[in-house]
Design a protein around this motif. Structure first.
Motif, short mmCIF file in Angstrom:
data_model
loop_
_atom_site.label_atom_id
_atom_site.label_comp_id
_atom_site.label_asym_id
_atom_site.label_seq_id
_atom_site.Cartn_x
_atom_site.Cartn_y
_atom_site.Cartn_z
N ASN A 96 -41.09 1.77 11.10
CA ASN A 96 -41.83 2.84 10.95
C ASN A 96 -41.75 3.64 12.43
OD1 ASN A 96 -43.37 3.06 8.43
ND2 ASN A 96 -44.61 1.20 9.12
N CYS A 97 -41.74 4.88 12.48
CA CYS A 97 -41.51 5.52 13.50
C CYS A 97 -41.79 7.03 13.58
CB CYS A 97 -39.80 5.58 14.03
SG CYS A 97 -39.75 5.83 15.83
N VAL A 98 -42.77 7.35 14.76
CA VAL A 98 -43.01 8.73 15.07
C VAL A 98 -42.13 9.70 15.64
CG1 VAL A 98 -45.53 7.82 15.25
CG2 VAL A 98 -44.00 8.15 17.12
N ASN A 99 -40.84 9.11 15.95
CA ASN A 99 -39.99 10.01 16.73
C ASN A 99 -38.97 10.56 15.48
OD1 ASN A 99 -40.96 9.75 19.34
ND2 ASN A 99 -40.17 7.61 19.08
N ASP A 100 -37.97 11.49 15.98
CA ASP A 100 -37.10 12.40 14.93
C ASP A 100 -35.88 12.27 15.64
OD1 ASP A 100 -37.69 14.99 12.77
OD2 ASP A 100 -36.98 13.08 12.52
N CYS A 101 -35.41 11.37 16.05
CA CYS A 101 -34.19 11.26 16.79
C CYS A 101 -33.09 11.61 15.91
CB CYS A 101 -34.00 10.03 17.53
SG CYS A 101 -35.29 9.29 18.26
N SER A 102 -32.15 12.56 16.16
CA SER A 102 -31.43 13.09 15.12
C SER A 102 -30.34 12.17 14.83
CB SER A 102 -30.47 14.33 15.90
OG SER A 102 -29.86 13.79 17.06
N TYR A 103 -30.05 11.28 15.32
CA TYR A 103 -28.88 10.17 15.30
C TYR A 103 -29.54 8.92 14.53
CZ TYR A 103 -31.06 8.82 19.50
OH TYR A 103 -32.17 8.43 20.37
N CYS A 104 -30.56 8.81 14.08
CA CYS A 104 -31.24 7.49 13.58
C CYS A 104 -31.65 7.64 12.51
CB CYS A 104 -32.36 7.19 14.76
SG CYS A 104 -33.18 5.56 14.17
N SER A 105 -31.23 6.74 11.60
CA SER A 105 -31.87 6.62 10.27
C SER A 105 -33.59 6.42 10.08
CB SER A 105 -31.15 5.76 9.23
OG SER A 105 -31.39 4.36 9.67
N PHE A 106 -34.25 5.70 11.28
CA PHE A 106 -35.46 5.66 11.11
C PHE A 106 -36.30 6.84 11.50
CE2 PHE A 106 -34.43 1.66 9.89
CZ PHE A 106 -34.15 0.66 11.28
N LYS A 107 -35.60 8.09 11.75
CA LYS A 107 -36.39 9.06 12.14
C LYS A 107 -37.30 9.44 11.13
CE LYS A 107 -32.58 11.97 10.53
NZ LYS A 107 -31.64 12.98 11.09
N ARG A 108 -38.56 9.93 11.62
CA ARG A 108 -39.41 10.20 10.75
C ARG A 108 -39.19 11.12 9.55
NH1 ARG A 108 -43.53 13.42 14.71
NH2 ARG A 108 -42.51 15.74 14.52
N PHE A 142 -38.09 -3.08 17.19
CA PHE A 142 -39.52 -2.18 16.65
C PHE A 142 -39.20 -0.52 16.80
CE2 PHE A 142 -42.26 -5.67 16.65
CZ PHE A 142 -41.77 -6.61 17.63
N GLY A 143 -39.56 -0.06 15.74
CA GLY A 143 -39.64 1.64 15.87
C GLY A 143 -40.78 1.93 17.04
N GLU A 144 -41.02 3.06 17.01
CA GLU A 144 -42.20 3.50 17.89
C GLU A 144 -43.10 3.99 17.00
OE1 GLU A 144 -43.37 5.62 21.85
OE2 GLU A 144 -41.29 6.20 21.34
N GLN A 200 -31.87 4.73 27.10
CA GLN A 200 -32.17 6.13 27.48
C GLN A 200 -31.48 6.93 26.28
OE1 GLN A 200 -34.29 6.89 29.64
NE2 GLN A 200 -33.95 9.18 29.57
N GLU A 201 -30.25 6.25 25.68
CA GLU A 201 -29.73 7.04 24.74
C GLU A 201 -28.55 7.98 25.42
OE1 GLU A 201 -32.21 5.16 21.69
OE2 GLU A 201 -30.25 5.22 22.12
N THR A 202 -28.90 8.80 25.95
CA THR A 202 -28.01 9.81 26.86
C THR A 202 -28.96 10.17 28.30
OG1 THR A 202 -26.98 11.86 26.88
CG2 THR A 202 -28.89 11.83 25.49
N PRO A 217 -43.13 11.38 21.17
CA PRO A 217 -43.14 10.79 22.40
C PRO A 217 -41.75 10.60 23.11
CG PRO A 217 -44.31 9.73 20.66
CD PRO A 217 -43.58 10.69 20.17
N LYS A 218 -40.76 10.32 22.23
CA LYS A 218 -39.34 10.09 22.92
C LYS A 218 -38.75 11.41 23.60
CE LYS A 218 -35.49 7.54 21.92
NZ LYS A 218 -34.56 6.61 21.18
N GLY A 219 -39.60 12.44 23.19
CA GLY A 219 -39.02 13.80 23.80
C GLY A 219 -39.11 13.89 25.45
N GLU A 360 -31.33 -0.12 6.68
CA GLU A 360 -31.11 -0.66 8.07
C GLU A 360 -30.86 0.78 8.91
OE1 GLU A 360 -27.58 -2.88 7.29
OE2 GLU A 360 -26.22 -1.04 7.04
N GLN A 361 -30.64 0.55 10.28
CA GLN A 361 -30.79 1.63 11.05
C GLN A 361 -29.45 2.41 11.28
OE1 GLN A 361 -31.86 0.62 15.09
NE2 GLN A 361 -32.63 2.78 15.73
N PHE A 362 -28.37 1.65 11.00
CA PHE A 362 -26.75 2.14 11.03
C PHE A 362 -26.12 0.89 10.46
CE2 PHE A 362 -25.98 -1.06 14.01
CZ PHE A 362 -27.14 -1.27 14.93
S1 SF4 Z 1 -33.93 5.73 17.61
FE1 SF4 Z 1 -35.92 4.50 17.86
S2 SF4 Z 1 -37.33 6.04 18.45
FE2 SF4 Z 1 -35.64 7.21 17.67
S3 SF4 Z 1 -36.16 7.45 15.61
FE3 SF4 Z 1 -34.99 5.67 15.57
S4 SF4 Z 1 -36.39 3.94 15.79
FE4 SF4 Z 1 -37.40 5.77 15.97
#
Ligand code: SF4
Length: 474
Positions: A96-108, A142-144, A200-202, A217-219, A360-362
């Motif tokens: 579960n994750c509240v963020n929306d990172c463009s590169y991640c499949s767990f994005k909300r 863990f996601g955030e 930090q990702e980038t 939050p990750k913004g 999976e995340q990737f």
């Molecule tokens: S990279 Fe991390 S914080 Fe961002 S959407 Fe994926 S799990 Fe959430």
């Protein structure tokens, strides 16, 4: 908002990523061979490099100088880490994750992702499956999300440590999760974690803002940048950095990582315990922006340059990469790898041969079993290790540095690696891996000086073979 007391940002929490300076270094004049050899000599003397010196290695793309950098990285790896490769496995706890990172499949916003959080009983089942394969070191991911608060993370860590299966036990638990406040880190420290990892990702501000929406939050770039500073301030000893290579120019990111390592060293007298350098991979519900993808030859340069820039920081090469790339790049400075990894939630008991992308995340590049990876490592002359003795003997953070700087650590690493390897060979290895492993143990013992210490090592190895003891380390 008026009326609110001004937030007192501690002096250290400034933005130490000076974009103009780093970009300026990258457009500087290419160094000549003499300059590069001077910098290499400093690394080989086991001194950390400045950002400016690292930049020189980055922009030195003359083929003959690139080869010298590769050769020096190989040499330094041997000097500081010997032929030892530390093994671990990832265990995803919740996506579960509240963020929306463009590169991640767990994005909300990825509605097709199968969301799941393991119960403590499911955590136990995953850990037993990992222990029954021979793992001793895990990283929990863990996601955030408010569900994964410090208390939940701490409880999960305790569940992992308390789970045993035969001779199996997890002796070190690292964490990859969202940045916390001081109180949160203190709660997790109580559970006895090893390294806390935050990527930090980038480090490139405009890219960061583009791929991490401001209303998540990750913004908050600065809060994340100082996530590990707060971890040190809250009493954690070991922290891990990382960027996701492929989001922006790799050359800039390498300078960002080194700037971060030097910032921690300067303000907390200890640098990062590890640095990770994952490359962007295909992921469910994600459109990969290919402008900055890193090819294999640049990836090799990244590892070699980091090896020279931060001699005492462990470098982690994960199963994102395929077996051939991992095999080739190991020699240029890698000190830790994961093996037998599955990153689907519940994957160690439920996943079949094929990966399930929507769980999976990737997509992983290497899903070989731990035993296969162990066999190949030993055939290539590496000494696989599940050692956790520094962490359990208080040789962490600054104290680890005290030990590692004069080179004593090698006095401990090889014997402890041999002891954990012997355990693996007795309890988990396939007949073929055992055959290769036993031969390696004999070879390694042959390299040790005769005397009391060697006799003690041999006696402990015999105790393990005769099932008289487990977990005996120096
Ligand atoms: S990279 Fe991390 S914080 Fe961002 S959407 Fe994926 S799990 Fe959430």
């Amino acid at each position: 908002m008026c009326g609110m007391p001004a937030i007192q940002i501690p002096a250290k929490a400034y933005d130490f990523i000076d974009e103009a300076h780093l970009s300026g270094l990258l457009s500087g004049k290419r160094p000549d061979a003499g300059q590069i050899r001077e910098i290499i000599a400093k690394s080989l003397a086991k001194e950390a490099l400045s950002v400016e010196e690292t930049a020189a290695l980055v922009i030195a793309d003359q083929p003959e100088l690139v080869e010298e950098i590769f050769a020096a990285a190989r040499q330094l790896k041997q000097q500081v880490y010997g032929n030892r490769i530390v093994l671990f496995a990832p265990l995803y706890i919740g996506n579960n994750c509240v963020n929306d990172c463009s590169y991640c499949s767990f994005k909300r916003s990825n509605k097709g992702m199968v969301r799941r959080t393991l119960s403590q009983q499911e955590v136990r089942e995953q850990v037993v499956a990992l222990e029954d394969k021979g793992h001793k070191r895990l990283i929990l991911v863990f996601g955030e999300h408010r569900q994964y608060d410090p208390r939940f993370i701490a409880d999960t860590v305790r569940t992992v440590y308390a789970t045993r299966s035969g001779h199996g036990e997890i002796r070190r638990v690292n964490i990859n999760a969202a940045p916390l406040d001081h109180e949160g880190y203190a709660a997790i420290r109580e559970a006895g974690i090893g390294t806390y990892q935050i990527f930090q990702e980038t480090y490139h501000h405009p890219t960061y803002a583009r791929i991490h929406p401001g209303n998540t939050p990750k913004g908050d770039y600065l809060y994340r940048l100082h996530g590990l500073s707060r971890a040190f301030e809250a009493g954690l000893d070991d922290v891990g950095l990382g960027v996701l290579f492929g989001l922006y120019d790799w050359r800039f990111e390498v300078l960002g990582l080194v700037s971060h390592a030097l910032h921690l060293q300067h303000h907390y007298q200890v640098g990062p315990h590890t640095i990770s350098f994952p490359r962007l991979r295909p992921a469910h519900g994600v459109e990969v922006d290919s402008r900055y993808l890193v090819d294999d030859s640049d990836f090799k340069r990244i590892i070699a340059i980091l090896r020279l820039a931060v001699p005492y920081t462990g470098l982690i090469l994960t199963a994102r990469e395929n077996p051939e790339v991992r095999r080739e790049l190991m020699a240029f400075g890698v000190s830790q790898i994961d093996a037998g990894s599955r990153i689907e939630l519940g994957g160690y008991t439920e996943a079949g041969d094929a990966q399930v992308m929507e769980r999976e995340q990737f997509c992983l590049g290497d899903i070989r079993s731990l035993d296969e990876v162990m066999g190949e490592l030993m055939e290539d002359g590496y000494l696989p290790s599940f050692c956790t003795s520094c962490y359990r003997s208080g040789r962490t953070g600054e104290h680890f540095m005290e030990f590692s700087i004069p080179g004593f650590i090698k006095e401990f690493c090889t014997p402890n690696a041999l002891l954990t390897l012997q355990e693996y060979l007795e309890d988990y290895a396939s007949p073929e891996t055992r055959r290769v492993g036993e031969a390696l143990v004999v070879e390694e013992l042959g390299r040790l000086e005769d005397g009391d210490f060697k006799e003690t090592i041999c006696a402990r190895l015999a105790d393990i073979r005769e099932m008289k003891s487990r977990d005996c380390y120096f």
